[in-house]
Design a protein around this motif. Structure first.
Motif, PDB file in Angstrom:
ATOM      1  N   LYS A   1       1.517   8.269  -6.098  1.00 25.82           N
ATOM      2  CA  LYS A   1       1.969   7.191  -5.217  1.00 25.82           C
ATOM      3  C   LYS A   1       2.020   5.829  -5.909  1.00 25.82           C
ATOM      4  CE  LYS A   1       0.300   9.409  -0.983  1.00 25.82           C
ATOM      5  NZ  LYS A   1      -0.553   9.267   0.226  1.00 25.82           N
ATOM      6  N   VAL A   2       1.666   5.781  -7.186  1.00 25.49           N
ATOM      7  CA  VAL A   2       1.644   4.502  -7.906  1.00 25.49           C
ATOM      8  C   VAL A   2       3.063   4.098  -8.303  1.00 25.49           C
ATOM      9  CG1 VAL A   2       0.793   3.301  -9.968  1.00 25.49           C
ATOM     10  CG2 VAL A   2      -0.696   4.886  -8.737  1.00 25.49           C
ATOM     11  N   LEU A   3       3.391   2.836  -8.087  1.00 26.06           N
ATOM     12  CA  LEU A   3       4.715   2.317  -8.416  1.00 26.06           C
ATOM     13  C   LEU A   3       4.948   2.369  -9.925  1.00 26.06           C
ATOM     14  CD1 LEU A   3       7.332   0.848  -7.525  1.00 26.06           C
ATOM     15  CD2 LEU A   3       6.086  -1.307  -7.812  1.00 26.06           C
ATOM     16  N   VAL A   4       6.112   2.887 -10.329  1.00 25.23           N
ATOM     17  CA  VAL A   4       6.462   3.002 -11.750  1.00 25.23           C
ATOM     18  C   VAL A   4       7.733   2.208 -12.017  1.00 25.23           C
ATOM     19  CG1 VAL A   4       7.111   4.560 -13.620  1.00 25.23           C
ATOM     20  CG2 VAL A   4       5.425   5.295 -11.912  1.00 25.23           C
TER      21      VAL A   4
ATOM     22  N   ALA B   1      -2.710   0.126 -10.289  1.00 22.24           N
ATOM     23  CA  ALA B   1      -1.964  -0.055  -9.051  1.00 22.24           C
ATOM     24  C   ALA B   1      -0.470   0.027  -9.320  1.00 22.24           C
ATOM     25  CB  ALA B   1      -2.303  -1.405  -8.423  1.00 22.24           C
ATOM     26  N   GLU B   2      -0.101  -0.123 -10.617  1.00 18.85           N
ATOM     27  CA  GLU B   2       1.319  -0.136 -10.973  1.00 18.85           C
ATOM     28  C   GLU B   2       1.459   0.142 -12.469  1.00 18.85           C
ATOM     29  OE1 GLU B   2       5.137  -3.264 -10.577  1.00 18.85           O
ATOM     30  OE2 GLU B   2       3.181  -3.731  -9.686  1.00 18.85           O
ATOM     31  N   PHE B   3       2.552   0.811 -12.819  1.00 20.24           N
ATOM     32  CA  PHE B   3       2.861   1.110 -14.220  1.00 20.24           C
ATOM     33  C   PHE B   3       4.153   0.422 -14.652  1.00 20.24           C
ATOM     34  CE2 PHE B   3       0.427   5.129 -13.430  1.00 20.24           C
ATOM     35  CZ  PHE B   3      -0.450   5.065 -14.506  1.00 20.24           C
ATOM     36  N   ILE B   4       4.185   0.002 -15.908  1.00 13.71           N
ATOM     37  CA  ILE B   4       5.434  -0.325 -16.596  1.00 13.71           C
ATOM     38  C   ILE B   4       5.507   0.663 -17.754  1.00 13.71           C
ATOM     39  CG2 ILE B   4       6.736  -2.071 -17.879  1.00 13.71           C
ATOM     40  CD1 ILE B   4       4.853  -4.153 -16.525  1.00 13.71           C
ATOM     41  N   VAL B   5       6.523   1.495 -17.770  1.00 14.82           N
ATOM     42  CA  VAL B   5       6.569   2.598 -18.728  1.00 14.82           C
ATOM     43  C   VAL B   5       7.880   2.577 -19.503  1.00 14.82           C
ATOM     44  CG1 VAL B   5       6.297   5.082 -19.040  1.00 14.82           C
ATOM     45  CG2 VAL B   5       5.184   3.957 -17.116  1.00 14.82           C
ATOM     46  N   CYS B   6       7.772   2.602 -20.826  1.00 12.46           N
ATOM     47  CA  CYS B   6       8.949   2.660 -21.674  1.00 12.46           C
ATOM     48  C   CYS B   6       9.667   3.990 -21.472  1.00 12.46           C
ATOM     49  CB  CYS B   6       8.519   2.502 -23.130  1.00 12.46           C
ATOM     50  SG  CYS B   6       9.853   2.641 -24.301  1.00 12.46           S
ATOM     51  N   ASN B   7      10.996   3.960 -21.503  1.00  9.41           N
ATOM     52  CA  ASN B   7      11.792   5.171 -21.254  1.00  9.41           C
ATOM     53  C   ASN B   7      11.387   6.341 -22.136  1.00  9.41           C
ATOM     54  OD1 ASN B   7      14.568   3.023 -20.741  1.00  9.41           O
ATOM     55  ND2 ASN B   7      13.467   4.136 -19.170  1.00  9.41           N
ATOM     56  N   ASN B   8      11.143   6.073 -23.430  1.00  8.37           N
ATOM     57  CA  ASN B   8      10.842   7.207 -24.310  1.00  8.37           C
ATOM     58  C   ASN B   8       9.432   7.755 -24.084  1.00  8.37           C
ATOM     59  OD1 ASN B   8       9.351   5.208 -25.541  1.00  8.37           O
ATOM     60  ND2 ASN B   8      10.374   5.315 -27.518  1.00  8.37           N
ATOM     61  N   PHE B   9       8.540   6.949 -23.471  1.00  5.72           N
ATOM     62  CA  PHE B   9       7.213   7.456 -23.130  1.00  5.72           C
ATOM     63  C   PHE B   9       7.306   8.454 -21.982  1.00  5.72           C
ATOM     64  CE2 PHE B   9       3.183   7.493 -20.914  1.00  5.72           C
ATOM     65  CZ  PHE B   9       2.278   7.595 -21.954  1.00  5.72           C
ATOM     66  N   ILE B  10       8.242   8.222 -21.077  1.00  6.32           N
ATOM     67  CA  ILE B  10       8.411   9.101 -19.919  1.00  6.32           C
ATOM     68  C   ILE B  10       8.757  10.523 -20.354  1.00  6.32           C
ATOM     69  CG2 ILE B  10       9.932   9.528 -17.931  1.00  6.32           C
ATOM     70  CD1 ILE B  10       9.950   6.532 -17.454  1.00  6.32           C
ATOM     71  N   LYS B  11       9.363  10.666 -21.520  1.00  2.00           N
ATOM     72  CA  LYS B  11       9.750  11.990 -22.012  1.00  2.00           C
ATOM     73  C   LYS B  11       8.554  12.800 -22.521  1.00  2.00           C
ATOM     74  CE  LYS B  11      14.289  10.209 -23.392  1.00  2.00           C
ATOM     75  NZ  LYS B  11      15.199   9.917 -24.533  1.00  2.00           N
ATOM     76  N   LEU B  12       7.412  12.150 -22.749  1.00  2.00           N
ATOM     77  CA  LEU B  12       6.236  12.857 -23.260  1.00  2.00           C
ATOM     78  C   LEU B  12       5.583  13.690 -22.164  1.00  2.00           C
ATOM     79  CD1 LEU B  12       4.545   9.998 -25.373  1.00  2.00           C
ATOM     80  CD2 LEU B  12       6.115  11.787 -26.171  1.00  2.00           C
TER      81      LEU B  12
ATOM     82  N   LYS C   1       0.825  -1.218   0.000  1.00  2.00           N
ATOM     83  CA  LYS C   1       0.000   0.000   0.000  1.00  2.00           C
ATOM     84  C   LYS C   1       0.853   1.260   0.000  1.00  2.00           C
ATOM     85  CE  LYS C   1      -4.245  -1.861   1.994  1.00  2.00           C
ATOM     86  NZ  LYS C   1      -5.222  -1.812   3.128  1.00  2.00           N
ATOM     87  N   ALA C   2       2.087   1.125   0.457  1.00  2.00           N
ATOM     88  CA  ALA C   2       3.019   2.261   0.429  1.00  2.00           C
ATOM     89  C   ALA C   2       3.739   2.353  -0.909  1.00  2.00           C
ATOM     90  CB  ALA C   2       4.034   2.120   1.554  1.00  2.00           C
ATOM     91  N   GLY C   3       3.353   1.488  -1.862  1.00  2.00           N
ATOM     92  CA  GLY C   3       3.925   1.527  -3.201  1.00  2.00           C
ATOM     93  C   GLY C   3       5.270   0.831  -3.325  1.00  2.00           C
ATOM     94  N   LYS C   4       5.557  -0.118  -2.439  1.00  2.00           N
ATOM     95  CA  LYS C   4       6.837  -0.814  -2.444  1.00  2.00           C
ATOM     96  C   LYS C   4       6.722  -2.206  -3.067  1.00  2.00           C
ATOM     97  CE  LYS C   4       8.704   2.621  -0.317  1.00  2.00           C
ATOM     98  NZ  LYS C   4       9.615   3.542  -1.037  1.00  2.00           N
ATOM     99  N   LYS C   5       7.850  -2.693  -3.569  1.00  2.00           N
ATOM    100  CA  LYS C   5       7.966  -4.081  -3.985  1.00  2.00           C
ATOM    101  C   LYS C   5       8.531  -4.883  -2.818  1.00  2.00           C
ATOM    102  CE  LYS C   5       9.109  -3.335  -8.888  1.00  2.00           C
ATOM    103  NZ  LYS C   5      10.105  -3.665  -9.942  1.00  2.00           N
TER     104      LYS C   5
END
Length: 343
Positions: free
Chosen positions: A195-198, A172-183, A79-83
């Protein structure tokens, strides 16, 4: 820091492969945490921070939780966004008097929880994968507890439609491609989901064949035409990254994922969170909503399905009529209703 004890060296060696997770290191009837993990976990869990002899008269931070009560503490960390990486003893101490072998058997993250005690029975727990490829946004999402896996894609000009879909999924969680993060659109999403885990994925996602092969191998297929999603290049890249991540974390074959379903947001009405709230369709507050009035579901899966249907009003007249026909069939067939409710 001087030379550590063999057990702490073992901890550090395992931790190297899970540096983004809190490592639950099994020692007898406890899961112990050391070093930075202990400092972080003791604060989140509100448990006593102690120390352990690390060798050469040095002390290392330590905290621990009982094995039999670990679930309660894992829930707090999630719940604290940790693995949380669960590291078990894979040898019996009666058979091996020396240092026991240990290995991580699974990694629990906010988007990969499957234990019913850790989930909200009435809501899906989605992990969302996002990829930017050739001016298109690929989106794939999964509910690991049910094996639901879907994919779609958006033109970069469909920013509002895309963000409303993310709001609907409430990941509850994201998987984000590096080049998407630049948008810039990602910056806006991060503000809404702080607070969502990325998890950042490798930006080298240009090889479509690699993702296609990964998906084909998982589903034991020769062609994606069976699922009707072969045209969604960006969407399938997102799905490939998602499957790769799940296989890495779940330490299992994910056999309950039996298909990947393409979908088009144009088939249903897009409702942003404010609209849903104003129409009192569904919300996280305690006020009475349409969902709360209609929800007489006997199972958690039924409750989640109803919530999805209310949040995604169909716009295709043929599909609306198909659904109405199904409702009429259920209403008029008492025997079928009783048979279904008994299972």
């Amino acid at each position: 820091m001087g030379k550590l004890t063999p057990m702490l060296r073992q901890f550090q060696k395992i931790k190297e492969n899970y540096d983004d997770a809190i490592l639950f290191f099994r020692l007898g009837d406890f899961y112990e945490m050391f070093f930075e993990d202990a400092l972080e976990a003791s604060e989140i869990l509100d448990i006593t921070l102690t120390s352990r002899d690390g060798g050469k008269n040095q002390k290392v931070p330590m905290c621990g939780v009982p094995y039999h009560a670990a679930e309660t503490y894992i829930i707090k960390l999630i719940k604290a966004g940790k693995k949380v990486a669960i590291c078990e003893q894979i040898e019996d101490h009666y058979e091996t008097p020396s240092l026991l072998k240990r290995e991580v058997v699974k990694v629990i993250t906010p988007g990969t929880v499957v234990d019913p005690q850790m989930l909200d029975a009435g809501s899906n727990n989605y992990i969302v994968s996002l990829v930017y490829d050739n001016d298109k946004i690929g989106l794939s999402y999964a509910d690991v507890s049910t094996g639901r896996l879907k994919t779609t894609e958006f033109e970069i000009s469909q920013g509002e439609t895309f963000t409303n879909e993310i709001y609907r999924l409430d990941p509850a969680e994201f998987i984000v491609c590096n080049n998407f993060i630049k948008l810039s659109i990602w910056g806006e999403l991060k503000e809404q989901f702080p607070k969502v885990l990325v998890n950042e994925a490798d930006s080298n996602i240009g090889n479509y064949k690699r993702h296609e092969q990964l998906i084909l191998e998982h589903f034991h297929l020769h062609s994606l035409k069976a699922f009707g999603c072969q045209h969604l290049t960006a969407g399938l890249k997102a799905a490939g990254e998602l499957i790769k991540y799940l296989k890495s974390n779940q330490k299992a074959n994910l056999s309950h994922f039996t298909k990947i379903a393409p979908y088009n947001t144009g088939e249903y009405m897009i409702l942003d969170p404010k609209t849903k709230d104003h129409l009192e369709l569904s919300c996280k507050s305690q006020k009475k909503t349409l969902l709360k009035i209609l929800d007489k579901a006997c199972t958690a899966m039924g409750a989640r399905f109803l919530k999805d249907m209310i949040g995604q009003p169909l716009m295709n007249i043929d599909k609306i009529n198909q659904r109405l026909d199904a409702v009429e069939e259920m209403k008029n067939n008492l025997f079928l209703r009783k048979k279904l409710s008994s299972h």
